[in-house]
Design an enzyme around this catalytic site. Structure first.
Site: not given
Lengths: 156, 156
Positions: B62, B90
């Site tokens: 990401e 996360c």
């Protein structure tokens, strides 16, 4: 590593370097936040916020200093190293500090608006957090906060 | 931008590209997670996890795809763009997605161990969160999860 007191670690000197990085960031037109990573042998990396210059919303001082320290050491984790930053880390940076296995986090001013350590998501406070650094807040907080105030007042 | 239904957006195709990035990450010996950023005109950037290769604990799929999309567009924010990722982000990546002003987050498998969206710090759930993307979970979740299981079983 022995705790701070036994090592007689000059943590104010490291925070002075972080403050100098924050001043340099302000001079570049960036929100003034600076960070340092140091170990037993001294400074490994230092960085200031560069989100505007790099067109990168992840380029906070803490992220840049973690990446620079890992690159300098050729390793993915910073076990045993300490991070000094002038402002309370945001949730992104707090989680990166955990991912990097930083031993101790020293920060200056608290950040009620965007902080992720002592407020909001409190990233280190959850059972899912795999690694929690020791956290020392309020180090040179007034200088760090004044720098931010001056920056935002000047921008108005 | 109009909502998903009205745009008839091929979000399964974008997740297929993210899955291909995850497969490629596994082939490099990286934890298999892949991500795509797309807008009205299609894919802007795609990336897989490279934490080991780059010795960089922040190099999650990401983060790399956000940085690549910002670089491609020459801008610090991705307002109106969507992010597709094979695994629940996360806390670091969730906060980066918020910082980047991503419009919609589509993710595959949930991550009870390290996720930061639906569990643990629940980064988007706090009043301090300045920008919340729309979140769609469980997209191609089984394929994403099987890829992770195969990877970790093979590593044992």
């Amino acid at each position: 590593m022995p705790p701070l007191q036994e090592r007689n670690m000059p943590f104010h000197s490291y925070m002075d370097i972080a403050l100098a990085e924050a001043h340099a960031a302000a001079a570049r037109g960036e929100v003034p936040v600076g960070a340092v990573i140091a170990g037993a042998d001294g400074v490994i990396a230092q960085a200031g916020n560069r989100t505007r210059e790099l067109n990168d919303p992840t380029a906070h001082a803490e992220m840049l200093v973690i990446r620079a320290a890992c690159a300098a050491l050729g390793q993915e984790r910073l076990t045993g190293y300490d991070l000094y930053v002038t402002l309370e880390p945001c949730p992104m940076c707090a989680a990166a500090i955990s991912n990097a296995r930083i031993a101790r986090l020293y920060y200056g001013a608290g950040d009620p608006k965007s902080g992720g350590v002592a407020q909001g998501p409190r990233v280190f406070a959850h059972p899912q957090c795999h690694h929690r650094p020791e956290v020392y807040d309020g180090i040179a907080a007034q200088a760090a906060e004044q720098l931010l105030i001056d920056f935002f007042v000047a921008r108005r």
